[in-house]
Design a protein around this motif. Structure first.
Motif, short mmCIF file in Angstrom:
data_model
loop_
_atom_site.label_atom_id
_atom_site.label_comp_id
_atom_site.label_asym_id
_atom_site.label_seq_id
_atom_site.Cartn_x
_atom_site.Cartn_y
_atom_site.Cartn_z
N GLU A 74 -66.13 2.40 -11.27
CA GLU A 74 -67.23 2.77 -10.37
C GLU A 74 -66.75 3.00 -8.93
OE1 GLU A 74 -71.27 0.72 -8.54
OE2 GLU A 74 -70.61 0.13 -10.56
N TYR A 75 -65.81 2.18 -8.48
CA TYR A 75 -65.37 2.25 -7.08
C TYR A 75 -64.11 3.10 -6.89
CZ TYR A 75 -68.79 -1.15 -5.43
OH TYR A 75 -69.97 -1.78 -5.07
N ALA A 76 -63.63 3.72 -7.94
CA ALA A 76 -62.44 4.57 -7.82
C ALA A 76 -62.65 5.62 -6.74
CB ALA A 76 -62.14 5.24 -9.15
N GLY A 77 -61.67 5.76 -5.87
CA GLY A 77 -61.78 6.71 -4.77
C GLY A 77 -62.27 6.06 -3.49
N ARG A 78 -62.90 4.89 -3.61
CA ARG A 78 -63.36 4.18 -2.41
C ARG A 78 -62.47 2.97 -2.12
NH1 ARG A 78 -69.40 2.56 -3.05
NH2 ARG A 78 -69.12 2.08 -0.83
N ILE A 79 -62.12 2.25 -3.17
CA ILE A 79 -61.22 1.11 -3.05
C ILE A 79 -60.62 0.88 -4.43
CG2 ILE A 79 -63.05 -0.58 -3.52
CD1 ILE A 79 -61.64 -2.49 -1.53
N ASP A 80 -59.37 0.49 -4.46
CA ASP A 80 -58.68 0.23 -5.73
C ASP A 80 -58.98 -1.21 -6.14
OD1 ASP A 80 -57.10 0.53 -7.93
OD2 ASP A 80 -55.21 0.75 -6.84
N VAL A 81 -59.77 -1.38 -7.18
CA VAL A 81 -60.14 -2.71 -7.68
C VAL A 81 -59.15 -3.11 -8.76
CG1 VAL A 81 -61.92 -4.10 -8.81
CG2 VAL A 81 -62.58 -2.31 -7.15
N LEU A 82 -58.49 -4.25 -8.57
CA LEU A 82 -57.49 -4.72 -9.51
C LEU A 82 -58.03 -5.90 -10.32
CD1 LEU A 82 -54.26 -4.64 -7.31
CD2 LEU A 82 -55.23 -2.82 -8.74
N LEU A 83 -57.65 -5.91 -11.59
CA LEU A 83 -58.03 -7.02 -12.47
C LEU A 83 -56.96 -8.09 -12.39
CD1 LEU A 83 -59.74 -8.34 -14.70
CD2 LEU A 83 -58.41 -7.00 -16.37
N GLY A 84 -57.32 -9.18 -11.75
CA GLY A 84 -56.42 -10.33 -11.67
C GLY A 84 -57.08 -11.56 -12.23
N ILE A 85 -56.33 -12.63 -12.25
CA ILE A 85 -56.85 -13.93 -12.69
C ILE A 85 -55.99 -15.00 -12.04
CG2 ILE A 85 -55.42 -14.22 -14.75
CD1 ILE A 85 -59.21 -14.88 -14.70
N GLU A 86 -56.61 -16.13 -11.70
CA GLU A 86 -55.84 -17.29 -11.24
C GLU A 86 -55.79 -18.29 -12.38
OE1 GLU A 86 -55.43 -20.58 -7.64
OE2 GLU A 86 -57.34 -19.53 -7.89
N SER A 87 -54.61 -18.55 -12.86
CA SER A 87 -54.41 -19.44 -14.00
C SER A 87 -53.76 -20.74 -13.55
CB SER A 87 -53.52 -18.76 -15.04
OG SER A 87 -53.16 -19.67 -16.06
N ASP A 88 -54.34 -21.86 -13.95
CA ASP A 88 -53.65 -23.13 -13.78
C ASP A 88 -52.35 -23.11 -14.57
OD1 ASP A 88 -55.25 -25.49 -12.39
OD2 ASP A 88 -56.72 -24.21 -13.40
N TYR A 89 -51.37 -23.85 -14.07
CA TYR A 89 -50.14 -24.03 -14.83
C TYR A 89 -50.16 -25.42 -15.46
CZ TYR A 89 -45.36 -24.72 -16.22
OH TYR A 89 -44.25 -25.00 -16.98
N PHE A 90 -50.33 -25.43 -16.78
CA PHE A 90 -50.26 -26.66 -17.56
C PHE A 90 -49.09 -26.51 -18.54
CE2 PHE A 90 -54.97 -26.48 -16.78
CZ PHE A 90 -55.04 -27.57 -15.92
N PRO A 91 -47.98 -27.22 -18.32
CA PRO A 91 -46.81 -27.03 -19.18
C PRO A 91 -47.10 -27.18 -20.67
CG PRO A 91 -46.26 -28.41 -17.30
CD PRO A 91 -47.74 -28.21 -17.25
N ASP A 92 -47.98 -28.12 -21.02
CA ASP A 92 -48.25 -28.37 -22.43
C ASP A 92 -49.05 -27.26 -23.10
OD1 ASP A 92 -46.92 -30.76 -22.19
OD2 ASP A 92 -48.75 -31.99 -22.05
N HIS A 93 -49.67 -26.40 -22.29
CA HIS A 93 -50.55 -25.36 -22.84
C HIS A 93 -50.11 -23.95 -22.46
CE1 HIS A 93 -53.18 -28.62 -24.00
NE2 HIS A 93 -53.28 -29.02 -22.75
N ILE A 94 -48.91 -23.81 -21.91
CA ILE A 94 -48.49 -22.52 -21.37
C ILE A 94 -48.49 -21.43 -22.43
CG2 ILE A 94 -46.04 -23.08 -21.66
CD1 ILE A 94 -47.60 -20.90 -18.87
#
Length: 269
Positions: A74-94
């Motif tokens: 929808e916003y292409a051409g006005r602003i580049d919207v990126l799909l990101g995520i913030e993931s916790d780092y849990f060694p036992d579940h990586i």
């Protein structure tokens, strides 16, 4: 060219506003690129939504991805919207996190350590009554987790790498310089970026994550830098972007980076 790769919204349970609100705030702030990077569900936990005020529910995850992708178009051409995520780092579940996140077309994944020895890094009480030896041990354990997260290969960016100072400003004075330097060496070798995260101003420590001293050491070791406001309200999108750019130039950086399709893109400062 201005960008902000660290923003949240209502699904995580502790931020205000919709994804659209953050995109519109990005446009108003003059951004060319905005990354949406809310907290992953707790994939390693058996419950559907064990911590409603910390991260989104598992059932909301696919809808989050779909909404960002729709708004990207929808916003292409006005602003580049990126799909990101913030993931916790849990060694036992990586590996479980790796399996789930690999099923979606993320532009980047931010890896963040939010707990050490099963206690939140922001918990003020965790430091009560600890002698210097134990404080050093906890700080070293924190950086050991960050080192492991860099080695994991899952993340393009590591989030707020001295955020343990957030509600305990004395954290910065705990003598563990070798642990910090070793962490920066490992990050540089893994070709992972760290963010300058301006949300520290919302905690007792004030200022940014990481400190200027760590940024100077990061420059010495050749660590890539990116920018994230860590906005939990739309008005904080791009907060202090210009000030951060000036400080990085003073330190000696001549570029910073963002990621699209998990590909590093350098932007001159």
């Amino acid at each position: 060219m201005k960008f902000d790769l660290h923003t949240h919204h209502f699904r995580c349970g502790h931020a205000d506003g919709t994804i659209r609100d953050y995109i519109e705030a990005g446009i108003a702030a003059g951004l060319s690129v905005i990354g949406i990077s809310d907290h992953t569900p707790y994939f390693g936990h058996g419950e559907e939504h064990p911590f409603p005020h910390i991260a989104m529910a598992k059932r909301d995850f696919a809808g989050y991805v779909d909404e960002v992708l729709q708004l990207k178009q929808e916003y292409a051409g006005r602003i580049d919207v990126l799909l990101g995520i913030e993931s916790d780092y849990f060694p036992d579940h990586i590996e479980q996190y790796r399996k789930v996140l690999s099923q979606y077309p993320f532009d980047y994944i931010i890896g963040s350590v939010h707990s050490v020895n099963e206690v939140s890094i922001f918990n003020k009480r965790r430091w009560k009554g600890l002698d210097e030896q134990r404080r050093i041990a906890d700080k070293t354990a924190y950086y050991a987790l960050i080192q492991d997260s860099a080695r994991s290969g899952l993340f393009q960016i590591l989030g707020h790498i001295d955020a343990m100072k957030g509600n305990y400003p004395a954290f910065s004075d705990i003598p563990a310089t070798e642990a910090v330097d070793e962490t920066l060496r490992i990050i540089a070798g893994a070709r992972v970026a760290i963010e300058v995260n301006t949300s520290g101003k919302t905690k007792l420590s004030g200022g940014w994550y990481p400190s200027d001293a760590i940024l100077e050491r990061a420059r010495y070791f050749g660590v890539d830098i990116t920018f994230g406001s860590d906005a939990h309200i739309p008005s904080r999108v791009a907060d202090e972007w210009d000030e951060v750019a000036r400080k990085l130039k003073e330190i000696g950086y001549n570029e910073w980076v963002y990621y699209k399709n998990k590909t590093r893109i350098a932007v001159p400062l």
